[in-house]
Design an enzyme around this catalytic site. Structure first.
Site, mmCIF file in Angstrom:
data_model
loop_
_atom_site.group_PDB
_atom_site.id
_atom_site.type_symbol
_atom_site.label_atom_id
_atom_site.label_comp_id
_atom_site.label_asym_id
_atom_site.label_seq_id
_atom_site.Cartn_x
_atom_site.Cartn_y
_atom_site.Cartn_z
ATOM 1 N N GLU A 176 33.177 50.149 47.812
ATOM 2 C CA GLU A 176 33.297 49.293 46.708
ATOM 3 C C GLU A 176 33.018 49.734 45.317
ATOM 4 O OE1 GLU A 176 36.316 48.729 47.280
ATOM 5 O OE2 GLU A 176 36.343 46.529 48.165
ATOM 6 N N THR B 282 40.834 46.305 39.177
ATOM 7 C CA THR B 282 39.675 45.495 39.200
ATOM 8 C C THR B 282 38.673 45.854 38.672
ATOM 9 O OG1 THR B 282 40.435 46.092 41.707
ATOM 10 C CG2 THR B 282 38.051 44.890 41.431
HETATM 11 N N1 HSE Z 1 36.650 39.678 44.331
HETATM 12 C C1 HSE Z 1 36.910 40.781 44.038
HETATM 13 C C2 HSE Z 1 36.690 40.863 41.868
HETATM 14 C C3 HSE Z 1 38.382 41.445 44.422
HETATM 15 O O1 HSE Z 1 37.519 39.716 41.618
HETATM 16 O O2 HSE Z 1 37.007 41.103 41.313
HETATM 17 C C4 HSE Z 1 38.991 42.213 44.108
HETATM 18 O O3 HSE Z 1 39.832 42.807 44.375
#
Ligand code: HSE
Length: 319
Positions: free
Chosen positions: A140, A193
């Site tokens: 990630e 993201t």
């Molecule tokens: N918690 C992360 C965000 C999830 O909201 O950036 C990304 O899918």
């Protein structure tokens, strides 16, 4: 997931992260979409991504850049650190992307989880499922710059997961009522993201924090007590949704129609653009999903709709 073979094919599913009030700390797995990763073990000492389909040539084949191979390489590094001779541990990895990139459905998580679970199985399971979590968190970090676990933890473990702490890592599986269903609509736009994180404020007001953590506690309590009204009252994100929803055309209309159709609550899935609604019962989830898709029509965006209960199975082998 034991295997005596030299090859394995693993499916890992999409996930809904944040779940309104639980930014970076809550997520759950759904049944589909998902990705399939095929691994062939060899004694080359090299991890290679040999083929990717379904990504229109957009994902890197270089093993230090691809999220699936990064998870496997990180796992091998840990074996080495523990004293194992890893000089002949090699894998050829083929990735079948069956879910859209930049969708808010945990696309990178699905590939990296499927890869690391498969590699672990081919090595005779030196790691438990939970022990694999830091390896997929590293993926990630490669994917979006932040090692958030709210997609990878539910994709890896199945179910509805709370990341109680990142340091030390502490993840807890949350009970969910049987009749809890989810409708997820993916509008055909892409949000990275990394970009959706960059626009967030770094500080929040105390008054807002109090509302947010009270809702988070309410949501967990509602799930555990099977109190659907409490789940609905708590599904509210007053901090991130107002900022991120500006990036999703039609968000207010879609959310409004989901609630009108009887959803318990509705918010952005992960960093978007997908939007999820939690519902009581399959019939209501289907009605809510249809009304959400309909609300996107004036915005001239194609959509995909997924209806699912929480996926408690997690990654599984496929033929
Ligand atoms: N918690 C992360 C965000 C999830 O909201 O950036 C990304 O899918």
């Amino acid at each position: 997931m034991k295997t005596s073979s030299d090859s394995i094919n693993v499916y890992a599913s999409a996930t809904v992260a944040n779940v309104a009030c639980g930014f970076d700390s809550l997520g759950f797995a759904i049944n589909e979409p998902g990705d399939e990763v095929a691994l062939q073990r060899n004694d080359s000492g090299v991890v290679r991504v040999t083929k990717i389909t379904g990504d229109n040539g957009r994902l890197p084949l270089e093993s230090h850049k691809n999220t699936a191979s990064v998870a496997v390489l990180t796992m091998i590094d840990e074996l080495k650190r523990r004293g194992d001779d890893t000089s002949r541990v090699g894998f050829d990895i083929q990735i079948k992307k069956m879910m859209p990139l930049g969708s808010g459905l945990g696309s990178s998580a699905a590939s990296s989880v499927a890869a690391v679970v498969g590699a672990n199985a081919l090595l005779g399971e030196p790691f438990t499922r939970k022990e694999l979590l830091p390896f997929v968190m590293q993926s990630e970090k490669i994917a979006c710059g932040a090692a958030h676990a709210d997609n990878v933890a539910p994709a890896l473990l199945g179910g509805f997961v709370l990341v109680r702490s990142y340091d030390p890592l502490d993840v807890v599986q949350i009970h969910v009522p049987d009749d809890l269903w989810c409708a997820v609509v993916h509008p055909h736009i892409e949000l990275l993201t990394e970009d959706a994180r960059r626009i967030l404020k770094k500080n929040i007001r105390l008054d807002d924090a109090i509302i947010q953590w009270s809702n988070l506690a309410g949501l967990i309590t509602g799930l555990m007590k099977e109190d659907y009204d409490l789940i609905g009252r708590s599904l509210d994100d007053i901090i991130f949704e107002p900022v991120r929803s500006l990036l999703i055309p039609g968000f207010d209309a879609v959310k409004g129609d989901a609630l009108k159709a009887g959803a318990l609550g509705c918010s952005i899935s992960g960093s978007g653009p997908s939007i999820f609604a939690l519902c009581r019962g399959e019939e209501n989830a289907r009605a809510v999903g249809k009304s959400m898709e309909k609300a996107f029509v004036p915005y001239q965006l194609g959509t995909d709709l997924y209806i699912s209960q929480v996926n408690h199975v997690g990654p599984r082998t496929v033929a």
